[in-house]
Every structure is written in C-alpha cells, then in structure tokens.
Design a protein around this motif. Sequence first.
Motif, PDB file in Angstrom:
ATOM      1  N   HIS A  49       0.924  -0.991   0.013  1.00 37.52           N
ATOM      2  CA  HIS A  49       0.181  -0.202   0.150  1.00 37.52           C
ATOM      3  C   HIS A  49       0.993   1.079  -0.019  1.00 37.52           C
ATOM      4  O   HIS A  49       0.278   2.484   0.371  1.00 37.52           O
ATOM      5  CB  HIS A  49      -0.878   0.015   1.045  1.00 37.52           C
ATOM      6  N   MET A  52      -0.407   4.270  -2.176  1.00 41.71           N
ATOM      7  CA  MET A  52      -1.808   4.850  -1.945  1.00 41.71           C
ATOM      8  C   MET A  52      -2.095   5.984  -3.045  1.00 41.71           C
ATOM      9  O   MET A  52      -3.087   6.422  -3.565  1.00 41.71           O
ATOM     10  CB  MET A  52      -2.167   4.849  -0.460  1.00 41.71           C
ATOM     11  N   PHE A 194     -10.646   2.124  -1.827  1.00 44.85           N
ATOM     12  CA  PHE A 194      -9.599   2.058  -0.997  1.00 44.85           C
ATOM     13  C   PHE A 194      -9.872   2.003   0.336  1.00 44.85           C
ATOM     14  O   PHE A 194      -9.306   2.120   1.360  1.00 44.85           O
ATOM     15  CB  PHE A 194      -8.849   3.277  -1.178  1.00 44.85           C
TER      16      PHE A 194
END
Length: 213
Positions: A49, A52, A194
């Motif tokens: 991640h 992001m 997300f």
Amino acid sequence: MLLLDGLAELSGAFGAEASRVLDDLDGRLRTVTMRDLLADVQREEARAHADMYERIARSVHHVYLRNQLERGVGWGEVPAMVRWEDLPEALRASNRGWVVGLPERLARMGATIAPREGASEVVFEGAELEQLAEAEHELWESVRVQQGWRGGPVRDDAAKVHPMIGVPWSELPEANREKDRDVVRLLPEILAEFGLEVVRYGQDRLLEASVEV
C-alpha cells in the motif's frame, strides 16, 4: 477498527491537509499517529500500500475516462483520453492535485474521510453538489496555472493555452460543469475502492487535528 497497514501512506497522500483525515468523529473512530501507521514498513502488506497516493489519482483518471467514453468522447481525441500509463506527466500531476486538495474541499461541506464502515452513503446534491463541482474547476485551473498554462480562445497543448482557464463557473459550458459534477457524484465509488468513505461531522463542532504527521 482501522486496518493500519492498508492506509500507511494516507497522510502522505493528503499532504498538509492530513489533519482533516481520519478525524475521531466524536469518538466513533480511534485515531492513530503516523508512527503507528508506519511502524513496520518492512512487512509485505505495508509495502503493498506504499503507492496509495498514486493509486487514488489513477482511480480518478479511470472515472474520467469512463464518463467521457459514455458521452461519446473517443480514445485520443484529447490528450487526457489515454491510459494512465500513457498520460502526460502534467495531467497525472493534475490528478494527484485532486487527491491532495480533497480533504479541504470536503471540509467546506462539513465532511471528512474515514475508514469505510458501511454507514449510509453521503450524497452531495443541489447546492452542495454545485459548490463542490465549482471547487473541482477551481482546483483544475489552479494546477494548470501552476504548470504554466494560460487562458486563450483556442486550446493549444503545446503552447499551454486552454479556453476554460479564467472562465468563471457560471460562464462555463454546461458540458464542462457536468464533468466536474460527475467527479463529485462518483466520489463515494472512488473512495470505496480504498476502503474509505465520506462521513459528515457534527455541525456544532470544529474539526480538530487528530493525526500526527
């Protein structure tokens, strides 16, 4: 409960506005510090991640492509109608600018971003939709101006001239305003990808910083 690794780069993605993200929502959300979020960056889940910021910007572009295709705009008709991988860096930067400015724009509507808990979806419509869409145009314009663009009667990408720069919201063609409204309408979909959602905070309290950068 917030899955910390999954949002390890969230504060970095939202830059100076990070204090508006992951607000405690009157005690309904346990806040964390960036030290907590980045405690174990060597773990595979955290590394997954680490991008992001870029992923949210990419998702915004995908929404733009879908909406334009539905309106009959073909691939390659304008510079933005290409895959993210083929998008000029200046246009990618515009999408990143959208991510950075999102918390401030939502704060105008008494809202913030929090981990998704399946609450009733926040829907912006009427005057709120119009205000947020206008903010989208202002953001687009400010990013373009920072990149050296200026207004002019005919679009010229090589010379960085665009006819919509300097045009007040009330004077924009309806098709341009509708593009900005589309982004606002589809914001829940973008964030849901997300594990995030828009939530409103109480109108009788000020949003306080709850994430330590």
